[in-house]
Design an enzyme around this catalytic site. Structure first.
Site, mmCIF file in Angstrom:
data_model
loop_
_atom_site.group_PDB
_atom_site.id
_atom_site.type_symbol
_atom_site.label_atom_id
_atom_site.label_comp_id
_atom_site.label_asym_id
_atom_site.label_seq_id
_atom_site.Cartn_x
_atom_site.Cartn_y
_atom_site.Cartn_z
ATOM 1 N N GLY A 69 -12.410 4.769 7.144
ATOM 2 C CA GLY A 69 -12.516 5.775 8.205
ATOM 3 C C GLY A 69 -12.260 5.184 9.587
ATOM 4 N N HIS A 133 -9.784 -5.674 10.854
ATOM 5 C CA HIS A 133 -10.286 -5.659 9.475
ATOM 6 C C HIS A 133 -10.783 -7.047 9.055
ATOM 7 C CE1 HIS A 133 -8.989 -1.625 8.723
ATOM 8 N NE2 HIS A 133 -7.718 -1.869 8.573
HETATM 9 P P1 A3P Z 1 -8.995 9.539 2.223
HETATM 10 O O1 A3P Z 1 -7.829 8.767 1.678
HETATM 11 O O2 A3P Z 1 -10.178 9.525 1.306
HETATM 12 O O3 A3P Z 1 -8.627 10.913 2.645
HETATM 13 P P2 A3P Z 1 -8.793 4.207 7.497
HETATM 14 O O4 A3P Z 1 -8.621 4.868 8.815
HETATM 15 O O5 A3P Z 1 -9.872 3.164 7.505
HETATM 16 O O6 A3P Z 1 -7.506 3.734 6.956
HETATM 17 O O7 A3P Z 1 -9.388 5.313 6.521
HETATM 18 C C1 A3P Z 1 -8.575 6.352 6.072
HETATM 19 C C2 A3P Z 1 -9.456 7.379 5.402
HETATM 20 O O8 A3P Z 1 -10.135 8.144 6.415
HETATM 21 C C3 A3P Z 1 -8.638 8.369 4.614
HETATM 22 O O9 A3P Z 1 -9.492 8.774 3.556
HETATM 23 C C4 A3P Z 1 -8.392 9.445 5.637
HETATM 24 O O10 A3P Z 1 -8.003 10.678 5.119
HETATM 25 C C5 A3P Z 1 -9.758 9.519 6.304
HETATM 26 N N1 A3P Z 1 -9.703 10.127 7.637
HETATM 27 C C6 A3P Z 1 -8.705 10.080 8.538
HETATM 28 N N2 A3P Z 1 -9.016 10.772 9.632
HETATM 29 C C7 A3P Z 1 -10.253 11.281 9.444
HETATM 30 C C8 A3P Z 1 -11.106 12.113 10.226
HETATM 31 N N3 A3P Z 1 -10.731 12.544 11.418
HETATM 32 N N4 A3P Z 1 -12.297 12.460 9.710
HETATM 33 C C9 A3P Z 1 -12.669 12.028 8.498
HETATM 34 N N5 A3P Z 1 -11.902 11.256 7.709
HETATM 35 C C10 A3P Z 1 -10.708 10.884 8.158
#
Ligand code: A3P
Length: 322
Positions: A69, A133
């Site tokens: 997230g 990360h």
């Molecule tokens: P999912 O693949 O389960 O949908 P990161 O940013 O660490 O790469 O994480 C990506 C994950 O956060 C993805 O999960 C993505 O869809 C979700 N994500 C992106 N924007 C978000 C938001 N505004 N609120 C909640 N989750 C979000």
């Protein structure tokens, strides 16, 4: 492994060539550097970051294991810090992917294309916002020891992280093969994930947040979904930009919540059609589903049981549950 002094690039390359390696779905696999797995092309960036980054007391660093997230937290943090400069209708978030607004040390700031000389990174306004990360143990010394900078960590249920990463990997332009979910579960349980093992990553920040709560704030994706107002207030307090009563009654928190919501960010033109990296990865691959518990749709009961057993073992005694 070991301590890195002032290597020049040739020395860095020689060091990288000697690191343990494993297969990954990206072209170059992964190398093990200081106990974490890292795409080989990033190791030099990590080393440059460790050698050169000088934290300042007001810096805020957003840390996460991939797919926890990060992008959501970037949008939130950016909006909280800049709420007196921008409104929902003129914020740069409308035209930029959050990753462009809060850069990664290892992908952007210390990539060989950028190559900043010692401590040259500075930009207005204060506080500087960075993200990473990289596991806590491998952070630059000035972050850990000599500055009062703050770290915000976002964690997420490992099963959802895994499923999210599996999809994300399949969209990578540089992937070499499709991995079955089963193969990926095995890799995950062996600790072979990018910037993993997962449990080392989470526990490193978790322990630090217990020992130094003024330094590290540990957030959970699921809690942010469930109890947004409480969590976002905690975040704003922690970074030193608390919401006033007046702001609360004016609905400022709700505005930020709406602006940074999954559906709003996903539907912005820049995130629908833009590309982030020179390798062609599309912004839309960062916005898949944004749900808690989507793993049930992708993992068999036996895969989930295997993961849960491993996680239980690894997190035993830590006080941390998912
Ligand atoms: P999912 O693949 O389960 O949908 P990161 O940013 O660490 O790469 O994480 C990506 C994950 O956060 C993805 O999960 C993505 O869809 C979700 N994500 C992106 N924007 C978000 C938001 N505004 N609120 C909640 N989750 C979000």
């Amino acid at each position: 492994k070991g301590h890195i002094n002032d290597h020049d690039d040739e020395e860095i390359l020689a060091l990288i060539s000697q690191l343990p390696k494993t297969k990954g779905w990206l072209k170059f696999g992964m190398s093990q550097y200081q106990d974490f797995w890292c795409p080989p092309n990033l190791v030099a960036n990590v080393i440059r970051f460790q050698q050169h980054f000088q934290a300042q007391d007001h810096d805020i660093i957003l840390a996460s294991h991939p797919k926890s997230g990060t992008i959501w937290l970037k949008a939130l943090l950016y909006s909280i810090i800049n709420r007196h400069r921008y409104t929902s209708s003129n914020t740069p978030l409308l035209n930029s992917n959050p990753h462009q607004l809060i850069p990664f040390f290892e992908f952007t700031l210390y990539s060989s294309d950028t190559k900043p000389p010692n401590n040259s990174i500075s930009y207005d306004p204060s506080p500087r916002l960075f993200s990473t990360h990289i596991p806590y143990a491998s952070m630059a010394d000035s972050i850990k020891h000599s500055s009062k900078c703050k770290i915000v960590y976002i964690s997420r249920n490992p099963l959802d992280v895994l499923v999210s990463f599996w999809h994300f990997a399949s969209w990578q332009p540089e992937r070499i093969e499709e991995w079955t979910m089963e193969e990926y579960v095995e890799k995950f349980c062996n600790g072979e994930t990018v910037f993993g093992p997962f449990w080392n990553h989470v526990l490193g920040y978790w322990k630090e947040s217990l020992e130094k709560p003024e330094k590290v704030l540990f957030l959970k994706y699921e809690e942010m979904k469930e109890d947004f107002v409480v969590q976002v207030k905690k975040l704003a307090d922690f970074v030193g930009f608390p919401f006033s009563r007046e702001e609360e009654s004016q609905g400022v928190i709700e505005q930020i919540s709406n602006l940074c919501s999954f559906s709003n960010l996903k539907d912005l033109d820049v995130n629908k059609h833009g590309k982030l990296m020179s390798n062609g990865l599309e912004n839309k691959s960062y916005f898949r589903k944004g749900k808690v518990g989507d793993w049930v749709n992708h993992l068999s009961p036996s895969m989930a049981a295997r993961l849960n057993t491993v996680m239980k073992e690894k997190f035993r005694g830590s006080g941390l549950t998912f």
